[in-house]
Design a protein around this motif. Sequence first.
Motif, PDB file in Angstrom:
ATOM      1  N   ASP A   1      -4.575   9.944   0.703  1.00  0.00           N
ATOM      2  CA  ASP A   1      -4.501  11.384   0.428  1.00  0.00           C
ATOM      3  C   ASP A   1      -5.295  11.756  -0.821  1.00  0.00           C
ATOM      4  N   ARG A   2      -5.166  10.968  -1.882  1.00  0.00           N
ATOM      5  CA  ARG A   2      -5.889  11.263  -3.120  1.00  0.00           C
ATOM      6  C   ARG A   2      -7.394  11.050  -2.936  1.00  0.00           C
ATOM      7  N   ARG A   3      -7.783  10.018  -2.202  1.00  0.00           N
ATOM      8  CA  ARG A   3      -9.215   9.764  -1.955  1.00  0.00           C
ATOM      9  C   ARG A   3      -9.838  10.933  -1.211  1.00  0.00           C
ATOM     10  N   ILE A   4      -9.153  11.427  -0.198  1.00  0.00           N
ATOM     11  CA  ILE A   4      -9.647  12.565   0.583  1.00  0.00           C
ATOM     12  C   ILE A   4      -9.693  13.819  -0.295  1.00  0.00           C
ATOM     13  N   GLU A   5      -8.681  14.013  -1.117  1.00  0.00           N
ATOM     14  CA  GLU A   5      -8.635  15.156  -2.017  1.00  0.00           C
ATOM     15  C   GLU A   5      -9.854  15.176  -2.949  1.00  0.00           C
ATOM     16  N   LEU A   6     -10.300  13.991  -3.371  1.00  0.00           N
ATOM     17  CA  LEU A   6     -11.467  13.890  -4.250  1.00  0.00           C
ATOM     18  C   LEU A   6     -12.787  13.852  -3.489  1.00  0.00           C
ATOM     19  N   GLY A   7     -12.717  13.806  -2.166  1.00  0.00           N
ATOM     20  CA  GLY A   7     -13.930  13.788  -1.349  1.00  0.00           C
ATOM     21  C   GLY A   7     -14.683  12.476  -1.413  1.00  0.00           C
ATOM     22  N   LEU A   8     -13.975  11.380  -1.587  1.00  0.00           N
ATOM     23  CA  LEU A   8     -14.599  10.065  -1.681  1.00  0.00           C
ATOM     24  C   LEU A   8     -14.508   9.317  -0.352  1.00  0.00           C
ATOM     25  N   SER A   9     -15.497   8.509  -0.093  1.00  0.00           N
ATOM     26  CA  SER A   9     -15.430   7.611   1.064  1.00  0.00           C
ATOM     27  C   SER A   9     -14.703   6.346   0.620  1.00  0.00           C
ATOM     28  N   GLN A  10     -14.320   5.523   1.582  1.00  0.00           N
ATOM     29  CA  GLN A  10     -13.686   4.249   1.236  1.00  0.00           C
ATOM     30  C   GLN A  10     -14.647   3.382   0.432  1.00  0.00           C
ATOM     31  N   ALA A  11     -15.923   3.413   0.778  1.00  0.00           N
ATOM     32  CA  ALA A  11     -16.920   2.615   0.056  1.00  0.00           C
ATOM     33  C   ALA A  11     -17.048   3.089  -1.389  1.00  0.00           C
TER      34      ALA A  11
ATOM     35  N   MET B   1      -5.554  -1.485   2.591  1.00  0.00           N
ATOM     36  CA  MET B   1      -4.524  -0.862   1.766  1.00  0.00           C
ATOM     37  C   MET B   1      -4.136   0.488   2.352  1.00  0.00           C
ATOM     38  N   GLU B   2      -5.118   1.308   2.709  1.00  0.00           N
ATOM     39  CA  GLU B   2      -4.831   2.631   3.269  1.00  0.00           C
ATOM     40  C   GLU B   2      -4.121   2.540   4.608  1.00  0.00           C
ATOM     41  N   GLY B   3      -4.441   1.527   5.371  1.00  0.00           N
ATOM     42  CA  GLY B   3      -3.832   1.368   6.691  1.00  0.00           C
ATOM     43  C   GLY B   3      -2.430   0.778   6.646  1.00  0.00           C
ATOM     44  N   GLY B   4      -1.996   0.370   5.459  1.00  0.00           N
ATOM     45  CA  GLY B   4      -0.669  -0.233   5.342  1.00  0.00           C
ATOM     46  C   GLY B   4      -0.610  -1.615   5.958  1.00  0.00           C
ATOM     47  N   ASP B   5      -1.796  -2.239   6.087  1.00  0.00           N
ATOM     48  CA  ASP B   5      -1.858  -3.551   6.728  1.00  0.00           C
ATOM     49  C   ASP B   5      -1.407  -4.681   5.820  1.00  0.00           C
ATOM     50  N   THR B   6      -1.270  -4.391   4.541  1.00  0.00           N
ATOM     51  CA  THR B   6      -0.924  -5.431   3.593  1.00  0.00           C
ATOM     52  C   THR B   6      -0.066  -4.857   2.473  1.00  0.00           C
TER      53      THR B   6
ATOM     54  N   PRO C   1      -0.614  -5.999  -9.438  1.00  0.00           N
ATOM     55  CA  PRO C   1      -1.779  -5.576 -10.231  1.00  0.00           C
ATOM     56  C   PRO C   1      -2.849  -4.836  -9.417  1.00  0.00           C
ATOM     57  N   LEU C   2      -2.950  -5.102  -8.128  1.00  0.00           N
ATOM     58  CA  LEU C   2      -4.007  -4.497  -7.320  1.00  0.00           C
ATOM     59  C   LEU C   2      -3.942  -2.973  -7.241  1.00  0.00           C
ATOM     60  N   PRO C   3      -2.789  -2.330  -7.037  1.00  0.00           N
ATOM     61  CA  PRO C   3      -2.766  -0.860  -6.956  1.00  0.00           C
ATOM     62  C   PRO C   3      -3.230  -0.164  -8.239  1.00  0.00           C
ATOM     63  N   ARG C   4      -3.250  -0.901  -9.334  1.00  0.00           N
ATOM     64  CA  ARG C   4      -3.731  -0.322 -10.586  1.00  0.00           C
ATOM     65  C   ARG C   4      -5.195   0.106 -10.472  1.00  0.00           C
ATOM     66  N   ARG C   5      -5.980  -0.638  -9.734  1.00  0.00           N
ATOM     67  CA  ARG C   5      -7.416  -0.352  -9.599  1.00  0.00           C
ATOM     68  C   ARG C   5      -7.694   1.004  -8.962  1.00  0.00           C
ATOM     69  N   PRO C   6      -7.166   1.272  -7.749  1.00  0.00           N
ATOM     70  CA  PRO C   6      -7.447   2.589  -7.170  1.00  0.00           C
ATOM     71  C   PRO C   6      -6.804   3.725  -7.963  1.00  0.00           C
ATOM     72  N   ALA C   7      -5.667   3.478  -8.598  1.00  0.00           N
ATOM     73  CA  ALA C   7      -5.039   4.538  -9.402  1.00  0.00           C
ATOM     74  C   ALA C   7      -5.984   4.963 -10.519  1.00  0.00           C
TER      75      ALA C   7
ATOM     76  N   ALA D   1      -9.289   4.462 -10.588  1.00  0.00           N
ATOM     77  CA  ALA D   1     -10.500   5.010  -9.975  1.00  0.00           C
ATOM     78  C   ALA D   1     -10.290   6.424  -9.436  1.00  0.00           C
ATOM     79  N   LEU D   2      -9.057   6.756  -9.052  1.00  0.00           N
ATOM     80  CA  LEU D   2      -8.753   8.082  -8.523  1.00  0.00           C
ATOM     81  C   LEU D   2      -8.228   9.022  -9.599  1.00  0.00           C
ATOM     82  N   ASP D   3      -8.326   8.595 -10.846  1.00  0.00           N
ATOM     83  CA  ASP D   3      -7.970   9.413 -12.000  1.00  0.00           C
ATOM     84  C   ASP D   3      -6.548   9.959 -11.901  1.00  0.00           C
ATOM     85  N   GLY D   4      -5.609   9.036 -11.772  1.00  0.00           N
ATOM     86  CA  GLY D   4      -4.221   9.467 -11.691  1.00  0.00           C
ATOM     87  C   GLY D   4      -3.262   8.326 -11.908  1.00  0.00           C
ATOM     88  N   SER D   5      -2.000   8.613 -11.722  1.00  0.00           N
ATOM     89  CA  SER D   5      -0.937   7.620 -11.864  1.00  0.00           C
ATOM     90  C   SER D   5      -0.268   7.400 -10.520  1.00  0.00           C
TER      91      SER D   5
END
Length: 107
Positions: free
Chosen positions: A40-50, A66-71, A76-82, A84-88
Amino acid sequence: MNHSMWKTRRTRQLAGEAVEYDQEYVDARLAGDLGQAVHDRRIELGLSQAELAERSGMTQPQVSRMEGGDTVPALPLPRRPAKALDGSLHLTIDEGDSYVTFTPHAA
């Protein structure tokens, strides 16, 4: 128990009955909630997965999983997209339930 007496967990929960969940069910829900918040946040910012992958030091397939809920990623991993997406990213994990919310940083 015959089939006419069988109730789903959701039906029992809505009726106020105590419902226990398998750990796999809890993990899958957490993974799905986390993936939805990132998506949702990625789409809100207009970013592609790449683009998100590049910003967060991940690969596009990692973002997709991660987005698909496959894993269920290590904490520590969720810290990276948080970052990169300028949020918490807020994870609330309680017995039998979990919630994930994303709060954008103030502009």
